[in-house]
Design a protein around this motif. Structure first.
Motif, short mmCIF file in Angstrom:
data_model
loop_
_atom_site.label_atom_id
_atom_site.label_comp_id
_atom_site.label_asym_id
_atom_site.label_seq_id
_atom_site.Cartn_x
_atom_site.Cartn_y
_atom_site.Cartn_z
N VAL A 44 0.84 -1.20 0.00
CA VAL A 44 0.00 0.00 0.00
C VAL A 44 0.87 1.25 0.00
N ALA A 45 1.93 1.25 0.81
CA ALA A 45 2.83 2.40 0.86
C ALA A 45 3.47 2.64 -0.51
N LEU A 46 3.88 1.59 -1.19
CA LEU A 46 4.49 1.74 -2.51
C LEU A 46 3.46 2.16 -3.55
N ALA A 47 2.23 1.68 -3.40
CA ALA A 47 1.19 2.03 -4.37
C ALA A 47 0.74 3.48 -4.23
N THR A 48 0.80 4.01 -3.01
CA THR A 48 0.34 5.38 -2.77
C THR A 48 1.47 6.40 -2.71
N GLY A 49 2.70 5.92 -2.58
CA GLY A 49 3.83 6.83 -2.43
C GLY A 49 3.93 7.44 -1.04
N ARG A 50 3.16 6.91 -0.10
CA ARG A 50 3.15 7.46 1.26
C ARG A 50 4.21 6.78 2.13
N PRO A 51 4.70 7.49 3.17
CA PRO A 51 5.60 6.84 4.13
C PRO A 51 4.87 5.73 4.87
N LEU A 52 5.63 4.74 5.30
CA LEU A 52 5.09 3.65 6.11
C LEU A 52 5.51 3.88 7.55
N LEU A 53 4.53 4.10 8.43
CA LEU A 53 4.80 4.31 9.85
C LEU A 53 4.57 3.00 10.59
N LEU A 54 5.62 2.50 11.23
CA LEU A 54 5.54 1.25 11.97
C LEU A 54 5.46 1.53 13.46
N ARG A 55 4.44 0.98 14.09
CA ARG A 55 4.28 1.09 15.53
C ARG A 55 4.46 -0.30 16.13
N GLN A 236 -0.96 14.95 14.12
CA GLN A 236 -2.00 14.38 13.27
C GLN A 236 -1.71 14.63 11.79
N ALA A 237 -1.07 15.76 11.49
CA ALA A 237 -0.75 16.04 10.09
C ALA A 237 0.22 15.03 9.52
N LEU A 238 1.13 14.51 10.35
CA LEU A 238 2.04 13.47 9.89
C LEU A 238 1.32 12.14 9.72
N LEU A 239 0.47 11.81 10.70
CA LEU A 239 -0.28 10.55 10.60
C LEU A 239 -1.14 10.52 9.34
#
Length: 343
Positions: A44-55, A236-239
């Protein structure tokens, strides 16, 4: 990427020397057991170009994912471990204003002016997005480069794709809120302005023609992986700009799967006794986790399970022996404070 992969390297052939333990936290991406849910989040991160946040809890494998993905895909790899002293633009670039001031005073006596680009040090996001520009320190393509900047991960990236990169920004929660806020535009628009030289950094065009596969055409060329231990609440803006995935505590079966993959990279041949030991230690870990919860102590992680397993294998410790209790206190049960210490 399949659900369970290991990269190349030492495969338990008995040839490893004592230098094998020089880096207990290897971080080379050779081994990672990836559940389907995590693999899906990466897609999903690669498909959207978004960062992947791991918790997830410390030791759950957050920091190990990025080098594994980079190794599997053959992409360049960069990392930056955030601390309480990390400055907002540190992941983008640094500028040595003190050195420039000294050089400017000397140059002024000769009627000269120092080249501001000489004092620019590209950060990991700059290297990921525009490596050719980073080598030039932001100078124009046709400029003479008297001091090319060296890739900080040159040894790893030498034979990897110049057009793709994975960046690990580790423990982003440790930073002052100004740090994640300063990354909103670079992570969202993939551009930023280096103020001292007036140069806007953007992703460079691929140096080679794209492959004729739908998969490559439909995924981003850069993956940014953020990790958090939840020490501070993230803006929240980062999330909003991230794909978020929570790494769960690994159960007994997953621990054994992970151990069997890691044992393939340990010195010596992996025997049925080793596999049985991995299962026994995993069984014991379940008990220790319950004990930790009763003592209000952090439950031992997957990384600590692997440490305990390695110690058992190397020292001949059995989970039903007397030394297991000592090992538990050394490796698995770790109170934040000594008994009797003031809160």
């Amino acid at each position: 990427m399949s659900q369970e992969q290991t990269g190349g390297g030492q495969r338990g052939d008995g040839t490893a020397g004592p230098e094998w333990l020089d880096t207990p936290d290897r971080g080379d991406g050779r081994v990672y057991v990836m559940p389907y849910e995590l693999e899906f989040a990466v897609k999903v991160a690669l498909a959207t170009g978004r960062p992947l946040l791991l918790r997830g809890m410390p030791g759950s494998g957050k920091s190990s994912l990025a080098p594994f993905i980079a190794r599997q895909l053959g992409w360049r790899y960069y990392e930056h471990v955030v601390s309480y002293r990390t400055q907002p633009r540190e992941l983008l670039w640094n500028f040595d204003s003190v050195r420039r001031l000294g050089d400017a005073q000397v140059a002024a006596r000769r009627g000269e002016r120092p080249d501001d680009a000489s004092y620019v040090q590209p950060g990991v996001l700059w290297w990921a997005l525009a490596p050719r520009s980073a080598r030039r320190r932001g100078r124009p393509e046709d400029a003479v480069i008297p001091d090319p900047c060296l890739d900080p991960f040159e040894k790893i990236n030498r034979d990897r794709s110049p057009d793709h990169a994975v960046v690990l920004i580790d423990e982003i929660d440790k930073a002052d809120p100004d740090v994640p806020n300063s990354l909103l535009v670079p992570l969202g628009l993939r551009r930023f302005l280096v103020a001292e030289i007036g140069e806007e950094i953007r992703p460079e065009l691929p140096g080679s023609a794209p492959q004729s596969t739908g998969e490559n055409a439909s995924q981003a060329r850069h993956l940014v992986v953020l990790t958090t231990n939840e020490e501070r609440e993230l803006p929240q803006a980062l999330l909003r700009r991230c794909v978020v995935h929570v790494l769960p505590e690994h159960d007994r079966d997953m621990l054994v799967r992970i151990a069997k993959e890691h044992m393939q990279t340990w010195p010596g041949e992996v025997t049925p006794d080793d596999e049985e030991l991995a299962e026994s230690v995993a069984d014991k870990l379940t008990e220790v986790r319950d004990e930790a919860a009763m003592q209000d102590v952090r439950r031992p992680s997957t990384a600590e399970y692997l440490d305990a397993l390695l110690a058992c294998r190397s020292l001949g410790i059995r989970p039903d022996g007397e030394e297991w209790q000592l090992l538990t206190r050394n490796v698995l049960i770790k109170p934040q404070q000594m008994a009797g210490d003031p809160a």
